[in-house]
Design a protein around this motif. Structure first.
Motif, PDB file in Angstrom:
ATOM      1  N   CYS A   9       0.850  -1.185   0.000  1.00 55.80           N
ATOM      2  CA  CYS A   9       0.000   0.000   0.000  1.00 55.80           C
ATOM      3  C   CYS A   9       0.890   1.242   0.000  1.00 55.80           C
ATOM      4  O   CYS A   9       1.845   1.326   0.760  1.00 55.80           O
ATOM      5  CB  CYS A   9      -0.900  -0.004   1.230  1.00 55.80           C
ATOM      6  SG  CYS A   9      -1.955   1.434   1.333  1.00 55.80           S
ATOM      7  N   ARG A  28     -14.349   3.584   1.628  1.00 55.79           N
ATOM      8  CA  ARG A  28     -13.659   4.747   1.052  1.00 55.79           C
ATOM      9  C   ARG A  28     -13.104   4.417  -0.329  1.00 55.79           C
ATOM     10  O   ARG A  28     -13.259   5.182  -1.274  1.00 55.79           O
ATOM     11  CB  ARG A  28     -12.538   5.210   1.977  1.00 55.79           C
ATOM     12  CG  ARG A  28     -11.794   6.420   1.449  1.00 55.79           C
ATOM     13  CD  ARG A  28     -10.624   6.795   2.301  1.00 55.79           C
ATOM     14  NE  ARG A  28     -11.082   7.290   3.596  1.00 55.79           N
ATOM     15  CZ  ARG A  28     -10.270   7.607   4.579  1.00 55.79           C
ATOM     16  NH1 ARG A  28      -8.974   7.454   4.453  1.00 55.79           N
ATOM     17  NH2 ARG A  28     -10.761   8.081   5.707  1.00 55.79           N
ATOM     18  N   GLN A  29     -12.459   3.260  -0.445  1.00 54.52           N
ATOM     19  CA  GLN A  29     -11.908   2.861  -1.743  1.00 54.52           C
ATOM     20  C   GLN A  29     -13.026   2.608  -2.754  1.00 54.52           C
ATOM     21  O   GLN A  29     -12.894   2.963  -3.920  1.00 54.52           O
ATOM     22  CB  GLN A  29     -11.047   1.610  -1.593  1.00 54.52           C
ATOM     23  CG  GLN A  29      -9.708   1.873  -0.951  1.00 54.52           C
ATOM     24  CD  GLN A  29      -8.834   2.779  -1.786  1.00 54.52           C
ATOM     25  OE1 GLN A  29      -8.770   3.982  -1.565  1.00 54.52           O
ATOM     26  NE2 GLN A  29      -8.170   2.214  -2.750  1.00 54.52           N
ATOM     27  N   THR A  32     -14.152   5.989  -4.040  1.00 56.44           N
ATOM     28  CA  THR A  32     -13.206   6.773  -4.841  1.00 56.44           C
ATOM     29  C   THR A  32     -12.651   6.019  -6.046  1.00 56.44           C
ATOM     30  O   THR A  32     -12.305   6.631  -7.045  1.00 56.44           O
ATOM     31  CB  THR A  32     -12.022   7.257  -3.977  1.00 56.44           C
ATOM     32  OG1 THR A  32     -11.352   6.129  -3.410  1.00 56.44           O
ATOM     33  CG2 THR A  32     -12.488   8.188  -2.879  1.00 56.44           C
ATOM     34  N   ARG A  33     -12.578   4.684  -5.956  1.00 56.70           N
ATOM     35  CA  ARG A  33     -12.012   3.882  -7.044  1.00 56.70           C
ATOM     36  C   ARG A  33     -12.844   2.613  -7.250  1.00 56.70           C
ATOM     37  O   ARG A  33     -12.343   1.505  -7.118  1.00 56.70           O
ATOM     38  CB  ARG A  33     -10.574   3.502  -6.703  1.00 56.70           C
ATOM     39  CG  ARG A  33      -9.671   4.695  -6.483  1.00 56.70           C
ATOM     40  CD  ARG A  33      -8.274   4.292  -6.119  1.00 56.70           C
ATOM     41  NE  ARG A  33      -7.762   3.404  -7.172  1.00 56.70           N
ATOM     42  CZ  ARG A  33      -6.758   2.564  -6.993  1.00 56.70           C
ATOM     43  NH1 ARG A  33      -6.161   2.483  -5.841  1.00 56.70           N
ATOM     44  NH2 ARG A  33      -6.345   1.800  -7.972  1.00 56.70           N
ATOM     45  N   ALA A  38      -9.418  -4.945  -6.504  1.00 60.87           N
ATOM     46  CA  ALA A  38      -9.214  -4.980  -5.056  1.00 60.87           C
ATOM     47  C   ALA A  38      -8.650  -6.315  -4.586  1.00 60.87           C
ATOM     48  O   ALA A  38      -7.816  -6.353  -3.690  1.00 60.87           O
ATOM     49  CB  ALA A  38     -10.530  -4.712  -4.338  1.00 60.87           C
ATOM     50  N   TYR A  54     -13.195  -2.937  -6.129  1.00 60.23           N
ATOM     51  CA  TYR A  54     -13.538  -2.421  -4.802  1.00 60.23           C
ATOM     52  C   TYR A  54     -15.049  -2.332  -4.623  1.00 60.23           C
ATOM     53  O   TYR A  54     -15.573  -2.639  -3.558  1.00 60.23           O
ATOM     54  CB  TYR A  54     -12.887  -1.056  -4.559  1.00 60.23           C
ATOM     55  CG  TYR A  54     -11.444  -1.181  -4.179  1.00 60.23           C
ATOM     56  CD1 TYR A  54     -11.065  -1.644  -2.923  1.00 60.23           C
ATOM     57  CD2 TYR A  54     -10.439  -0.846  -5.071  1.00 60.23           C
ATOM     58  CE1 TYR A  54      -9.737  -1.778  -2.567  1.00 60.23           C
ATOM     59  CE2 TYR A  54      -9.105  -0.974  -4.728  1.00 60.23           C
ATOM     60  CZ  TYR A  54      -8.759  -1.435  -3.475  1.00 60.23           C
ATOM     61  OH  TYR A  54      -7.452  -1.573  -3.132  1.00 60.23           O
ATOM     62  N   HIS A  58     -16.973  -4.459  -1.795  1.00 58.15           N
ATOM     63  CA  HIS A  58     -17.753  -3.731  -0.799  1.00 58.15           C
ATOM     64  C   HIS A  58     -19.191  -4.228  -0.756  1.00 58.15           C
ATOM     65  O   HIS A  58     -19.765  -4.427   0.306  1.00 58.15           O
ATOM     66  CB  HIS A  58     -17.694  -2.230  -1.067  1.00 58.15           C
ATOM     67  CG  HIS A  58     -18.407  -1.411  -0.054  1.00 58.15           C
ATOM     68  ND1 HIS A  58     -19.637  -0.859  -0.295  1.00 58.15           N
ATOM     69  CD2 HIS A  58     -18.076  -1.073   1.209  1.00 58.15           C
ATOM     70  CE1 HIS A  58     -20.025  -0.203   0.771  1.00 58.15           C
ATOM     71  NE2 HIS A  58     -19.096  -0.308   1.709  1.00 58.15           N
TER      72      HIS A  58
END
Length: 65
Positions: A9, A28-29, A32-33, A38, A54, A58
């Motif tokens: 990371c 958060r990831q 944003t992405r 992932a 991601y 999620h």
């Protein structure tokens, strides 16, 4: 030799400003992405099996939580 505990990371080094849960970091990831890769599953033969972005990771984690 790569160990499972090795991290690649590129986040900031040192003390964190605020504690984050794994769920919060994943959210958060995903925000944003969402389309970035992932997680990839390796088969026993060393081939890549399933893969999650991601957003997909999620979604799966939220459904299971």
């Amino acid at each position: 030799m790569t160990r499972l505990a090795d991290s690649y990371c590129s986040g900031p080094r040192g003390a964190f400003n605020a504690p984050l849960t794994i769920g919060a970091m994943l959210a958060r990831q995903a925000a944003t992405r969402p389309d970035a890769m992932a997680l990839k599953e390796l088969t026993a033969a060393g081939d890549i099996g399933r893969a999650w972005t991601y957003a997909a990771l999620h979604d799966d984690a939220s459904r299971l939580a």
